[in-house]
Design an enzyme around this catalytic site. Structure first.
Site, PDB file in Angstrom:
ATOM      1  CB  THR A 125       2.079  -5.595   4.298  1.00 57.31           C
ATOM      2  OG1 THR A 125       2.298  -4.028   3.482  1.00 57.31           O
ATOM      3  CG2 THR A 125       2.301  -6.214   2.603  1.00 57.31           C
TER       4      THR A 125
ATOM      5  CB  THR B 168       7.098  -0.457   3.914  1.00 54.24           C
ATOM      6  OG1 THR B 168       5.875  -0.473   3.184  1.00 54.24           O
ATOM      7  CG2 THR B 168       7.333  -1.601   4.441  1.00 54.24           C
ATOM      8  CG  ASP B 169       2.406   2.924   4.162  1.00 55.43           C
ATOM      9  OD1 ASP B 169       2.757   2.053   2.748  1.00 55.43           O
ATOM     10  OD2 ASP B 169       1.180   2.529   4.195  1.00 55.43           O
TER      11      ASP B 169
ATOM     12  CB  SER C 147       2.535   1.230   9.315  1.00 56.10           C
ATOM     13  OG  SER C 147       3.821   1.609   8.207  1.00 56.10           O
TER      14      SER C 147
END
Length: 322
Positions: A11, A87-88, A54
């Site tokens: 992101t 961030t996942d 990610s």
């Protein structure tokens, strides 16, 4: 002071496409160029590792990233490493690095919850705070770090707690190691010894480790797919409890030589050892010779992958006996 920013996408590097949906697009150079204040903190270099969401990162790519960090650690001109990341699965990459990167150069992972096309994107602030953290005198010797929302966490502790909130990354039970206050990094606590670092080879890595969350009256069929797996990780209920209906299936997996690793689906606490004795309690786990893990399910799976690759399950986990 020289800091290298390794960009992987996510992101933080995403912009809106023609249909209005965001996708990774910005390079590390573009991320750094958007923050003039970085020049007052350090000489920042960039390395384009990947530019993907990610969830697209594989175990092999995590290993390649660990090797790249080791290469920069061997470069005496580099004082710190910052990895920009989606961030996942950031916590999984961070923990993989924590287990496999043994360098002295601080490594800090960061990302963003709002992409640069949205109002008040958090990526620039997170990247600036992460470079400050990597350049901080207190960053070395604390393992791999994660910095978002002006909080610095140990990669082994942090988890993503909210799907979209800016303060999604938290360390349940233990809290952050430091906060970034204005231009200062203020360290609040030390970290326990993270244990040994494991030397992983590409050829030994496997992604065939299953991860299953235990639920009330779960179907036994959920475990059938692990019959040919390299390992099975279970997020048990409470302090290490499972429905008795799945015990025979776990016995079959144990007898077939599939390593079994248990953690709790609770965000805090550890597995019990001697409190309960009913069928499906921690006593059953011990009779099944299940390894005990102390981290969440996704990190337990990463540790199992590393443990299988290095024949080190006994170093990474405990196996209590009745």
């Amino acid at each position: 002071m020289t800091i290298v920013v390794i960009s992987t996408g996510g992101t933080i590097a995403s912009t809106e496409t023609a249909d209005g949906a965001a996708a990774p697009d910005l390079t590390g150079e573009e991320l750094v160029a958007a923050i003039p204040e970085l020049g007052s903190v350090a000489d920042v270099r960039t390395h384009e590792f990947a530019n993907v969401p990610s969830p697209h990162l594989t175990i092999d790519r995590m290993q390649a990233l660990s090797e790249l960090c080791a290469e920069y650690d061997a470069d005496t001109s580099i004082d710190g490493i910052v990895v920009t990341h989606g961030t996942d699965v950031l916590e999984e990459t961070g923990y993989f690095l924590d287990l496999t990167y043994g360098g002295e150069t601080p490594v800090v992972l960061t990302g963003a919850m709002r992409n640069p096309s949205l109002a008040s994107p958090d990526g620039p602030g997170n990247l600036l705070a992460s470079v400050r953290t990597a350049a901080s005198d207190g960053a070395a010797g604390r393992g791999v770090l994660v910095c978002l929302d002006d909080r610095v966490h140990a990669a082994r502790d942090v988890t993503k707690m909210n799907t979209m909130a800016l303060d999604s990354f938290r360390s349940p039970e233990f809290g952050p190691l430091a906060t970034v206050d204005e231009s200062r990094v203020v360290w609040h606590r030390a970290v326990a010894d993270g244990g040994p670092v494991f030397d992983v080879s590409d050829e030994s890595l496997t992604n065939d480790v299953h991860a299953v969350t235990v639920t009330a009256e779960m179907p036994v069929a959920q475990l059938d797919c692990a019959r040919e797996a390299d390992g099975l990780c279970l997020a048990t209920t409470g302090a290490g409890h499972i429905p008795p209906t799945i015990v025979p299936a776990l016995e079959e997996l144990r007898d077939a030589g599939v390593p079994l690793v248990a953690t709790s689906r609770c965000p805090e606490g550890r597995l019990a050892r001697e409190t309960y004795g009913f069928e499906g309690s921690e006593r059953t786990l011990q009779e099944l010779e299940i390894y005990y893990a102390a981290r969440n399910l996704q990190k337990t799976r990463i540790a199992t992958v590393v443990g299988l690759a290095t024949d080190a399950l006994d170093e990474l986990f405990e196996r209590p006996e009745r």
